[in-house]
Design an enzyme around this catalytic site. Structure first.
Site, PDB file in Angstrom:
ATOM      1  N   HIS A  41      20.858 -15.211  13.843  1.00 21.37           N
ATOM      2  CA  HIS A  41      20.831 -16.739  14.465  1.00 21.37           C
ATOM      3  C   HIS A  41      22.422 -17.184  13.953  1.00 21.37           C
ATOM      4  O   HIS A  41      22.414 -18.008  13.125  1.00 21.37           O
ATOM      5  CB  HIS A  41      19.871 -17.471  13.947  1.00 21.37           C
ATOM      6  CG  HIS A  41      19.785 -18.736  14.801  1.00 21.37           C
ATOM      7  ND1 HIS A  41      20.564 -19.095  15.724  1.00 21.37           N
ATOM      8  CD2 HIS A  41      19.046 -19.850  14.370  1.00 21.37           C
ATOM      9  CE1 HIS A  41      20.166 -20.247  16.268  1.00 21.37           C
ATOM     10  NE2 HIS A  41      19.033 -20.725  15.576  1.00 21.37           N
TER      11      HIS A  41
ATOM     12  N   CYS B 115      16.411 -24.343   8.497  1.00 23.76           N
ATOM     13  CA  CYS B 115      17.006 -24.308   9.725  1.00 23.76           C
ATOM     14  C   CYS B 115      16.052 -25.250  10.813  1.00 23.76           C
ATOM     15  O   CYS B 115      16.728 -25.776  11.727  1.00 23.76           O
ATOM     16  CB  CYS B 115      16.971 -22.919  10.315  1.00 23.76           C
ATOM     17  SG  CYS B 115      15.455 -22.017  10.445  1.00 23.76           S
TER      18      CYS B 115
ATOM     19  N   ARG C 148      24.803 -29.201  13.564  1.00 24.46           N
ATOM     20  CA  ARG C 148      24.731 -28.358  14.628  1.00 24.46           C
ATOM     21  C   ARG C 148      25.512 -28.576  15.625  1.00 24.46           C
ATOM     22  O   ARG C 148      26.488 -27.802  16.257  1.00 24.46           O
ATOM     23  CB  ARG C 148      23.333 -27.878  15.170  1.00 24.46           C
ATOM     24  CG  ARG C 148      22.322 -27.284  14.136  1.00 24.46           C
ATOM     25  CD  ARG C 148      22.511 -25.784  13.833  1.00 24.46           C
ATOM     26  NE  ARG C 148      22.514 -25.068  15.241  1.00 24.46           N
ATOM     27  CZ  ARG C 148      21.576 -24.435  15.705  1.00 24.46           C
ATOM     28  NH1 ARG C 148      20.211 -24.665  15.244  1.00 24.46           N
ATOM     29  NH2 ARG C 148      21.483 -23.767  16.719  1.00 24.46           N
TER      30      ARG C 148
ATOM     31  N   ARG D 163      19.168 -17.107  24.271  1.00 25.57           N
ATOM     32  CA  ARG D 163      17.922 -16.769  23.023  1.00 25.57           C
ATOM     33  C   ARG D 163      17.033 -15.763  23.549  1.00 25.57           C
ATOM     34  O   ARG D 163      16.469 -16.254  24.693  1.00 25.57           O
ATOM     35  CB  ARG D 163      17.695 -18.296  22.841  1.00 25.57           C
ATOM     36  CG  ARG D 163      16.449 -18.084  21.768  1.00 25.57           C
ATOM     37  CD  ARG D 163      15.686 -19.330  21.529  1.00 25.57           C
ATOM     38  NE  ARG D 163      16.590 -19.924  20.426  1.00 25.57           N
ATOM     39  CZ  ARG D 163      16.388 -20.948  19.432  1.00 25.57           C
ATOM     40  NH1 ARG D 163      15.070 -21.580  19.593  1.00 25.57           N
ATOM     41  NH2 ARG D 163      17.270 -21.459  18.640  1.00 25.57           N
TER      42      ARG D 163
ATOM     43  N   GLN E 131      23.584 -20.938  13.923  1.00 23.47           N
ATOM     44  CA  GLN E 131      22.778 -21.715  12.939  1.00 23.47           C
ATOM     45  C   GLN E 131      23.537 -21.565  11.475  1.00 23.47           C
ATOM     46  O   GLN E 131      23.785 -22.680  10.863  1.00 23.47           O
ATOM     47  CB  GLN E 131      21.220 -21.271  12.700  1.00 23.47           C
ATOM     48  CG  GLN E 131      20.604 -21.955  11.595  1.00 23.47           C
ATOM     49  CD  GLN E 131      20.284 -23.300  11.814  1.00 23.47           C
ATOM     50  OE1 GLN E 131      19.713 -23.549  13.068  1.00 23.47           O
ATOM     51  NE2 GLN E 131      20.303 -24.138  10.895  1.00 23.47           N
TER      52      GLN E 131
ATOM     53  N   ASP F 209      12.976 -20.613   5.489  1.00 29.91           N
ATOM     54  CA  ASP F 209      12.285 -20.684   7.078  1.00 29.91           C
ATOM     55  C   ASP F 209      11.128 -20.293   7.205  1.00 29.91           C
ATOM     56  O   ASP F 209      10.317 -19.770   6.093  1.00 29.91           O
ATOM     57  CB  ASP F 209      13.474 -19.651   7.602  1.00 29.91           C
ATOM     58  CG  ASP F 209      13.280 -19.594   9.365  1.00 29.91           C
ATOM     59  OD1 ASP F 209      12.746 -20.636   9.851  1.00 29.91           O
ATOM     60  OD2 ASP F 209      13.439 -18.510   9.797  1.00 29.91           O
TER      61      ASP F 209
HETATM   62  N1  NVA Z   1      13.099 -17.532  12.178  1.00 27.50           N
HETATM   63  C1  NVA Z   1      12.912 -18.518  13.058  1.00 27.50           C
HETATM   64  C2  NVA Z   1      14.051 -19.383  13.395  1.00 27.50           C
HETATM   65  C3  NVA Z   1      13.865 -20.442  14.226  1.00 27.50           C
HETATM   66  C4  NVA Z   1      15.089 -21.355  14.741  1.00 27.50           C
HETATM   67  C5  NVA Z   1      12.530 -17.956  14.486  1.00 27.50           C
HETATM   68  O1  NVA Z   1      13.144 -17.055  14.955  1.00 27.50           O
HETATM   69  O2  NVA Z   1      11.499 -18.212  14.810  1.00 27.50           O
HETATM   70  N1   CP Z   2      17.058 -24.092  14.172  1.00 28.52           N
HETATM   71  C1   CP Z   2      16.872 -23.928  15.518  1.00 28.52           C
HETATM   72  O1   CP Z   2      17.521 -22.882  16.132  1.00 28.52           O
HETATM   73  O2   CP Z   2      16.164 -24.766  16.163  1.00 28.52           O
HETATM   74  P1   CP Z   2      15.646 -24.763  17.556  1.00 28.52           P
HETATM   75  O3   CP Z   2      14.893 -23.582  17.598  1.00 28.52           O
HETATM   76  O4   CP Z   2      14.943 -25.971  17.956  1.00 28.52           O
HETATM   77  O5   CP Z   2      16.817 -24.390  18.512  1.00 28.52           O
END
Ligand code: NVA
Ligand code: CP
Length: 311
Positions: A130, A268, A296, A103, A133, A228
């Site tokens: 993502h 998400c 998930r 990540r 997800q 989101d």
């Molecule tokens: N769009 C959000 C998704 C978190 C799972 C982010 O990137 O923070």
């Molecule tokens: N939806 C998701 O990826 O959650 P986290 O940021 O908690 O991993």
């Protein structure tokens, strides 16, 4: 040859569907308690440059249930950024591990990592995509509605990583998709055109992929309303501006009063309550966010099995 999952478009339609089927098998296994362990002796290294609850835990538990082992690394604890390059890191990790979940911020970084790694690399979220997800979310939509081909998914919010991966999900999964964002925050033309092209190759003209900037009009025919955060990880400095720019794009009871019956609300998570979504909607009967989060685990297991097992 090793495979990666950097975006959903690393999969073809059949592979996409076979991962969903495997996810279903893993969900059934959880009911019987008879868990298969195809990844005995395998190790997944996980690198996180951003925080995570669901992605980290679902992959860690998933790996454990499959008979393997997962190691969590906060990026700052590695020698990466402390004199060691991505390329060198990829080579070293390939000596110990069977797969890498990462990540991070820039999609280019995971592309570079995957190029130098001799083991599969999985995108656990970047600023651009993502995929894990959305694979899991398509599983949840299919579980709820059985047949995707009559389903309109409408995303209301920021044209971000989740939105970009939903375009790819629609291209491979076969459903109609509208991304409704303020004009300033619309997804790139390239993302939209590419998804439209791949959807057409896979399904002819059966479905549509569209943009909109009118939430009320967009949700009128929606079966799934997905939202989101407006302030993704790394964008905290833009918070004040974004809260103003996204006014009118909140998923709340008033917006949902324009929907047909039997719609579902997806997110998400993590949700920023009273920003992109109100708490009453998040906890309403139409919300399937907890099923979405639970799934998930099963779909992450299916991804791990697809990339890491010796088939
Ligand atoms: N769009 C959000 C998704 C978190 C799972 C982010 O990137 O923070
Ligand atoms: N939806 C998701 O990826 O959650 P986290 O940021 O908690 O991993």
């Amino acid at each position: 040859m090793k495979r990666d999952l950097l975006t959903l478009l690393d999969l073809n339609k059949d592979e996409f569907n076979s991962i969903l089927e495997k996810g279903k098998a893993y969900k059934n296994e959880a009911i019987t308690g008879n868990l298969s362990q195809p990844l005995k002796g395998k190790t997944l290294g996980m690198i996180f440059s951003k925080t995570s609850t669901r992605t980290r835990l679902s992959f860690e538990v998933g790996m454990h249930q499959l008979g393997g082992y997962a190691i969590y690394n906060n990026r700052n604890d590695l020698q990466l950024d402390h004199g060691e390059s991505i390329k060198a890191t990829a080579k070293i990790l390939s000596l110990y591990l069977d797969g890498i979940l990462i990540r991070t911020y820039d999609q280019k970084e995971i592309v570079e990592l995957a190029k130098s790694a001799e083991i599969p690399v999985i995108n656990g979220l970047t600023d651009s995509y993502h995929p894990c997800q959305i694979l899991s979310d398509v599983f949840t939509i299919k579980e709820r509605f059985h047949d995707l081909s009559n389903i309109n998914v409408v995303y209301v919010g920021d044209g971000n990583n989740i939105c970009n991966s939903l375009f790819n999900g629609a291209a491979l999964g076969g459903f109609s998709f509208t991304a409704c964002t303020p004009d300033l925050y619309a997804p790139s033309n390239e993302t939209v055109l590419n998804a439209q092209k791949i959807q057409k190759e896979n399904f002819g003209d059966s479905f549509s992929i569209k943009l909109s900037s009118n939430p009320v009009e967009s949700v009128k025919n929606a079966h799934v309303i997905y939202t989101d955060t407006w302030i993704s990880m790394g964008m905290e400095e833009e918070k004040e501006k974004r809260l103003k720019d996204f006014k009118g794009f909140q998923v709340n009871k008033e917006l949902l009063s324009h929907c047909k019956e039997n719609y579902v609300v997806m997110h998400c998570l993590p949700a920023h309550e009273n920003e992109e979504i109100t708490p009453d909607v998040l906890e309403s009967e139409n919300s399937i966010v907890y099923t979405q989060a639970k799934n998930r685990l099963y779909v992450q297991k299916a991804i791990l099995n697809f990339l890491l097992s010796n088939k």
